[in-house]
Write an enzyme that holds these catalytic residues in place. Sequence first.
Site, short mmCIF file in Angstrom:
data_model
loop_
_atom_site.label_atom_id
_atom_site.label_comp_id
_atom_site.label_asym_id
_atom_site.label_seq_id
_atom_site.Cartn_x
_atom_site.Cartn_y
_atom_site.Cartn_z
N PHE B 123 28.31 59.39 -18.04
CA PHE B 123 29.82 60.50 -18.74
C PHE B 123 29.68 60.21 -19.93
O PHE B 123 29.69 59.26 -20.21
CB PHE B 123 30.86 60.29 -17.21
CG PHE B 123 30.96 61.40 -16.53
CD1 PHE B 123 30.30 62.15 -15.68
CD2 PHE B 123 32.31 62.06 -16.95
CE1 PHE B 123 30.69 63.17 -15.17
CE2 PHE B 123 32.69 63.05 -15.92
CZ PHE B 123 31.75 63.80 -15.53
N GLN B 236 44.70 66.18 -23.73
CA GLN B 236 43.05 66.72 -23.72
C GLN B 236 42.61 68.66 -23.47
O GLN B 236 42.83 69.16 -22.71
CB GLN B 236 42.55 65.97 -22.65
CG GLN B 236 40.63 65.70 -22.70
CD GLN B 236 40.25 64.41 -21.68
OE1 GLN B 236 40.72 64.80 -20.83
NE2 GLN B 236 40.24 64.23 -22.28
N HIS B 238 39.10 69.42 -22.32
CA HIS B 238 37.97 69.65 -21.56
C HIS B 238 37.00 70.57 -22.97
O HIS B 238 37.76 71.22 -23.14
CB HIS B 238 38.04 69.62 -20.46
CG HIS B 238 36.96 69.30 -20.47
ND1 HIS B 238 35.44 69.74 -19.93
CD2 HIS B 238 36.71 67.88 -19.32
CE1 HIS B 238 34.80 68.92 -19.86
NE2 HIS B 238 35.24 68.05 -18.94
N LEU B 252 36.52 74.09 -15.30
CA LEU B 252 36.22 74.13 -15.68
C LEU B 252 34.70 74.01 -15.55
O LEU B 252 34.67 74.03 -14.28
CB LEU B 252 36.69 72.44 -14.89
CG LEU B 252 36.13 71.19 -15.56
CD1 LEU B 252 36.50 70.95 -16.81
CD2 LEU B 252 36.52 69.77 -14.77
N GLU B 255 31.52 68.11 -16.96
CA GLU B 255 30.87 66.50 -18.04
C GLU B 255 29.69 65.99 -17.43
O GLU B 255 28.91 65.63 -18.30
CB GLU B 255 31.90 65.85 -18.56
CG GLU B 255 31.60 64.66 -19.31
CD GLU B 255 32.82 63.82 -20.16
OE1 GLU B 255 33.24 64.25 -20.48
OE2 GLU B 255 32.72 62.92 -20.18
N ARG B 311 35.95 63.15 -25.03
CA ARG B 311 36.21 64.31 -25.03
C ARG B 311 36.62 65.12 -26.51
O ARG B 311 36.17 66.11 -26.74
CB ARG B 311 36.36 64.60 -23.71
CG ARG B 311 35.56 64.61 -22.22
CD ARG B 311 36.93 64.88 -21.06
NE ARG B 311 35.66 64.79 -20.19
CZ ARG B 311 36.72 64.76 -18.61
NH1 ARG B 311 38.15 64.70 -19.16
NH2 ARG B 311 35.73 64.47 -18.39
N HIS B 377 43.16 69.94 -19.78
CA HIS B 377 42.37 69.95 -18.97
C HIS B 377 43.38 68.63 -18.56
O HIS B 377 43.50 68.68 -17.26
CB HIS B 377 41.42 69.39 -18.99
CG HIS B 377 40.57 69.04 -18.81
ND1 HIS B 377 40.23 69.92 -17.41
CD2 HIS B 377 40.10 67.88 -18.00
CE1 HIS B 377 39.50 68.57 -15.66
NE2 HIS B 377 39.41 67.14 -16.78
N ARG B 412 42.10 59.92 -22.49
CA ARG B 412 40.40 59.71 -21.29
C ARG B 412 39.42 59.75 -21.53
O ARG B 412 38.96 61.20 -22.04
CB ARG B 412 41.45 60.04 -20.29
CG ARG B 412 41.21 60.17 -18.55
CD ARG B 412 41.96 60.45 -17.92
NE ARG B 412 41.47 61.73 -17.72
CZ ARG B 412 40.89 62.64 -17.01
NH1 ARG B 412 39.41 62.15 -16.34
NH2 ARG B 412 40.64 63.95 -16.84
#
Lengths: 249, 600
Positions: B123, B236, B238, B252, B255, B311, B377, B412
């Site tokens: 990730f 954030q 995304h 979404l 990722e 991100r 997100h 994050r």
Amino acid sequence: MADVTVRVWRGNAQGGAFHEYRVPVEEGMVVLDVLHRIQAIHANDLALRWNCKAGKCGSCGAEVNGHPRLTCMTRMNIFTPGETITVAPMKTFPIIKDLVTDVSFNFQVAKKIPAFQSRPPDAPDGSWRMMQEDIDRVQEFRKCIECFLCQNVCHVIRDHEGKKQHFAGPRFFVRLAELEMHPLDTGTRTGLVKEFAGIGLCNITKCCTEVCPEHIRITDNAIIPLKERVVDEHYDPVVWLLRKVLGKR
Amino acid sequence: MADEKYETHEYDVIVIGAGGAGLRAAIEASAQGVRTALICKSLLGKAHTVMAEGGIAAALGNVYPEDNWQVHFRDTMRGGKMLNNWRMAQLHAQEAPARVVELEAWGALFDRTKDGRILQRDFGGHRYARLAHVGDRTGLEMIRTLQQHAVHKGIDVFMECTIVRLLKEGERACGAFGYWRETGRFVVFKAKAVVLATGGIGKAWKITSNSWEYTGDGHALAYGVGADLIDMEFVQFHPTGMVWPPSVRGILVTEGVRGDGGTLKNALGERFMFNYIPEFFRAETAETEAEADGWYTDKKKNRRTPDLLPRDEVARAIVAEIKAGRGSPHGGVFLDIASRRDPETIKRRLPSMYHQFKELADVDITKQPMEVGPTCHYAMGGVRVDADTTAATVPGLFAAGEVAGGMHGANRLGGNSLSDLVVFGRRAGLYAAEYAKRSPGSFTVDAGQLGAIARECLEPFERGGDENPYTVHRDLQECMQILVGIIRNEGELKKALEELAVLRERQGRVRVAGNRQYNPGWHLAMDLHSMLTVSEAVARAALERKESRGAHTREDYPRMDPTFGKVNVVVRRVGDAMSVSQEPLPQMPDDLRRLFEESK
Ligand code: SF4
Ligand code: SF4
Ligand code: FES
């Protein structure tokens, strides 16, 4: 941008009726979008449940043109243009308001299912070893999003109010099968499956499997194997017959 | 109405919110032997955690034995541009593995390695494959496991019950006031300790991956009783949400698509992320396509693909490509896994992505690229807490999960949310129970306080206003999307504050039809209060931070500024006004600091 006519059942436990609304639709919309538009434009107090709008939470089930479905995964382009669409609450559960029903029965059943109990860890670091092929089937069951559409269509629950006390319903057969086949679980629940869950009342109509949005093969993979396990301890003619026809799993 | 007799419950600990953090907190509190209630806006098991896809980050070392908590800690701090509360990041990295194994002990079934252990996937921002997962439905597995475990623990669950205000006795939190969605009747909870686990704030933006519940209730509840909020400027986006068709915009796209080999491309077919490697990550990022592709199988010889930069970096790169006219037909960019992995692998690893695109966009991701773009997100900012105990700055109040601030700093990393939920959910339950045990018996809740809240809640039925709550909400989303989005500047932020003042005034004129029974228009009217509060906090904090760091990008201050790297922006209520200040960041001890020097 075309308009669509939607008939939405509105009312509460005391009664209700279909109301007709016209709203504009755009490319790609799903039934839930249309309901949201009705809410925003015509009826701020239209009651419905939803969370994810992506088929992951199982909140938004309703009967669309008579078929139990997730409204967030039902595209408007499956209907013929100009067709009037009907949205009604799930039939089996008591009405609270509009499209919202009282699904508490399911949460009560969930409480009665004894907890998962793992065997002691396999490794000194407190972890376990399981092979992917041994958990594939259980992972299928754990895809369940608890939309309760299967509970909604099951005729045993739908038509026999009295039997609800003795019949857990397909969602919970899935749960019980999951526990029974979980490689780490040490509990046995076959007695429970027969007595409280009442699996004998299921006559394998497969209606539950047909509506499951997660495509869990509820009857073939959960119910029938459970019935067989029960038969190992109890006699059940339906299963005896089935085993003859289908052969042992 | 002021004399309405309120249904009243008394507990040692109440937990507000039943996602991963709330469930884990309730399990822990009740395990400590205190009377515990769990209160949630939706039905149990529907909380936002259910939508988490990719996985839960924990340095188990199952795939790469080199991995350990120090590496995870370092990745987390660097991903957060060193603004994280170091102690939270440390506890998180140290305790995440035990929490994952605990989930397995409670029945969770993660995907396996060949030798039967928990498999881990790559990730963004994580040096090693670190995310325990179940295909792309990890959140569902986690919430179901916790829910099924909690059911047998004697926790009282109040479903479809929304909390609108916290109650205080003197300086300490002593309960909450809410309503039942079903009947619209009010309900009072008296409690010795209150845990907030309400999640995020994304519903204030137009394009978001968040569900209706994410209206910033916990942030607003805490702010309302005088608790500090920190890092609110860090929201954030995304990088990969769906962009087409319009009705699914924002949903979404995990990722995990990139973690499993997918790559971002522009309209010219270029893998553009190679042009956006920031100095900060240059040393650890692949420079050529060959190296990037080699990294998936050999992490020692190759550096990480820029597709898996944190991100914030990826989201900005996508915005820049679109601005430069190299976007996809519907205003996104392409995310291609079809040309990189065989259909069977894609369907096995990413079943819900396959399903989602097929059903909602008529796209077969095993044959065609996806179109994706940024979507709101996650809130890094939130209630300021003590790292070890999760205690907020108001006695008796605790916070865990997305509603708490500090853990993730300025940005994050993917996978660090699910682990955050269980690590700090457990701690919140533990220390709230401890606090409750130490607290003296019963206390009184001022009836006048309750009457005033009730009257305020009922105003939308009674006043002769002319505003539709849905219209006010839409305009708020428009305002936040355009003026407080990914790229910000002073002029727009000031304009946003002006617009928010107008929206606040319009909220005061919202009128709802119908009665109190299950009335979403009324519910939204009340949620607007929370959304407006957090929106103002985000805009004010964003104005205060005159630099670009992590998820906060100021075109008028495009660089990181070391002086801002030493402070948190703190928002708190002083009287009726929102005060904003800069306060020093907790200082990392030398032994941890060395982890960053060695790696250079
Ligand atoms: S197969 Fe059994 S459980 Fe499923 S709907 Fe039919 S009777 Fe109900
Ligand atoms: S088994 Fe399928 S239909 Fe039944 S509740 Fe679960 S997801 Fe819904
Ligand atoms: S809204 Fe979650 S499944 Fe439909």
